[in-house]
Design a protein around this motif. Structure first.
Motif: not given
Length: 498
Positions: A277-293
């Protein structure tokens, strides 16, 4: 004496290869290092734009207009990939930038491949903070335990021992070090170590600082006033609970079947990892290199994410200022080397962006059915196929797809995800992706009833009826990769729940 030919990789070629495999975060760090080392490089977009305007470079206004075009304007006209056969004509185009200025924005022109690329930056707060800036500062497990230690323990010797033990607590809340080794290290009696452990075992969360799973569960049961002799015996035979051998447990604990069932349910309700419950290290969000729409015409639009593409340019004004004042031969050589290095970096970044968009576009073409219809239609794909289609080496495609992500209507995936092995089609058609087979195996297991648990052989037979020629051991391997239990374990679990 012998004369021979050999291929030597220059330092710049090695650096170019390195840039290809860097993730967006690693690339940003690399660019920052280069900006610190090279005085001729600049990352200031507005300064660079003002400089171009002052120098009267006519293309600056054109570039600004292209960057500011609305999504529906002619300069950013959408091009889709409606069908795989028309993929080459429907991919995105590269937008030209000022090559003579030496700036890089993730756009370039390529005579042999001309997809149109639009870049799109991520949504950020106007005052410079994304959602990560609102993350609250939380207390770590170590801080929580030290706070309790300072309140509960007044003896300075025990406090020092307690601080040492707290430093040994792992992320799950356990202390795996041997008591004898700790006593020898601190030069104190083992009884003092055990006494300090007894104090730590009263701290929150219950079960923390335990030396084993059984001790962790015992602490939690004691905290609930549920640690009776029968439960102590049960904790000594946790392996029988895992095996589902209730009859052996009933005899050992000397209780009836109903009691042993309730006791096992009570143990399963405990927390085997009290520190989680104390494992709250800052999570590095995945930033996409490419977008598909999706486009209005039903095709696909591939866009580079401009927020992860560093803007680097050569500071021409500064170069002209110091060049006019440089007289020493060594200084002139230094400036020449730095200018060559800056120009190479800009070219390498441009090539990296081109390669990413080429490979991403080809992956979209090859996996069009997956993006439209889901995991069942993910087709087998190899690095060689994509490399041949975009005229690159397999190793280059491998580097480009490592740690690069594409955001799609079906979620965000690493580009490596779309390369997978082929499972033979029993009917002789195109093979099936191994990820599709894994999905089908999980689907069969999820749908099985407690009275008809499917063995690996049965699953293999059912897959063959669907045209998927897969062996029993392959089913077992995929099941283990997905962390799905065997048929015997599933039978015990489902019968127990029923």
């Amino acid at each position: 004496m012998r004369q021979s030919q050999s291929l030597v990789m220059t330092q710049q070629l090695q650096q170019s290869i390195k840039l290809l495999q860097l993730s967006s975060i690693e690339l940003a760090e690399y660019i920052n290092q280069e900006l610190e080392k090279n005085p001729l490089l600049s990352a200031e977009e507005q300064d660079g734009l003002a400089e171009r305007q002052e120098e009267g470079e006519g293309q600056a206004g054109e570039e600004t207009a292209a960057e500011g075009d609305a999504p529906g304007s002619d300069a950013q006209e959408e091009a889709g990939i409606p069908e795989a056969a028309d993929a080459a004509a429907d991919t995105q185009e590269w937008a030209e930038t000022e090559s003579d200025e030496g700036s890089y924005e993730g756009h370039s022109a390529d005579s042999s491949y001309e997809p149109r690329i639009r870049t799109r930056s991520g949504d950020t707060d106007e005052e410079g903070g994304g959602f990560e800036s609102f993350a609250a500062s939380e207390v770590t497990l170590r801080e929580a335990l030290l706070n309790q230690l300072n309140v509960e323990v007044l003896d300075p010797v025990k406090r020092i021992i307690g601080q040492h033990l707290i430093d040994l607590v792992d992320e799950s809340g356990y202390i795996k070090e041997d008591t004898g080794a700790i006593a020898a290290l601190l030069d104190c009696d083992a009884e003092m170590i055990d006494a300090t452990f007894a104090v730590l075992h009263t701290f929150d969360p219950p079960g923390v600082c335990a030396r084993s799973l059984s001790e962790c569960l015992a602490i939690q049961l004691r905290d609930r006033d549920r640690l009776d002799p029968a439960m102590e015996i049960l904790l000594k035979h946790l392996d029988l609970i895992a095996k589902g051998d209730m009859e052996a447990l009933r005899k050992l604990c000397d209780v009836d079947a109903e009691d042993i069932k309730d006791m096992c349910a009570e143990i399963r309700a405990l927390n085997p990892r009290p520190g989680s419950g104390f494992q709250h290290e800052a999570v590095q969000a995945i930033v996409p290199d490419v977008f598909l729409r999706r486009t209005k015409g039903g095709g696909w639009q591939v866009e580079l994410n401009s927020s992860v593409l560093p803007r680097v340019l050569v500071n021409r004004r500064y170069l002209s200022q110091i060049s006019s004042k440089t007289r020493d031969k060594q200084e002139k050589k230094y400036l020449s080397d730095q200018l060559a290095s800056a120009n190479w970096l800009i070219k390498a970044l441009d090539q990296r962006a081109q390669t990413i968009i080429k490979v991403s576009t080809e992956i979209v073409v090859q996996q069009d059915a997956f993006f439209r219809q889901g995991i069942r239609y993910l087709r087998p794909l190899t690095l060689r196929e994509v490399a041949a289609a975009v005229d690159l080496h397999e190793s280059t495609v491998s580097r480009v797809t490592t740690a690069k992500y594409i955001a799609t209507p079906r979620g965000t995936y690493e580009l490596k995800y779309f390369f997978n092995a082929s499972i033979t089609n029993a009917e002789g058609g195109e093979g099936y992706s191994n990820k599709t087979v894994q999905y089908l195996i999980k689907e069969l297991i999820d749908q099985e009833s407690p009275s008809a648990i499917l063995s690996d052989d049965t699953i293999a037979d059912q897959l063959k009826t669907r045209g998927i020629d897969v062996a029993r051991r392959t089913v077992a391997k995929y099941r283990e990769l997905m962390h799905l239990p065997s048929s015997s374990v599933r039978r015990r679990e489902k019968v127990g729940k029923a």
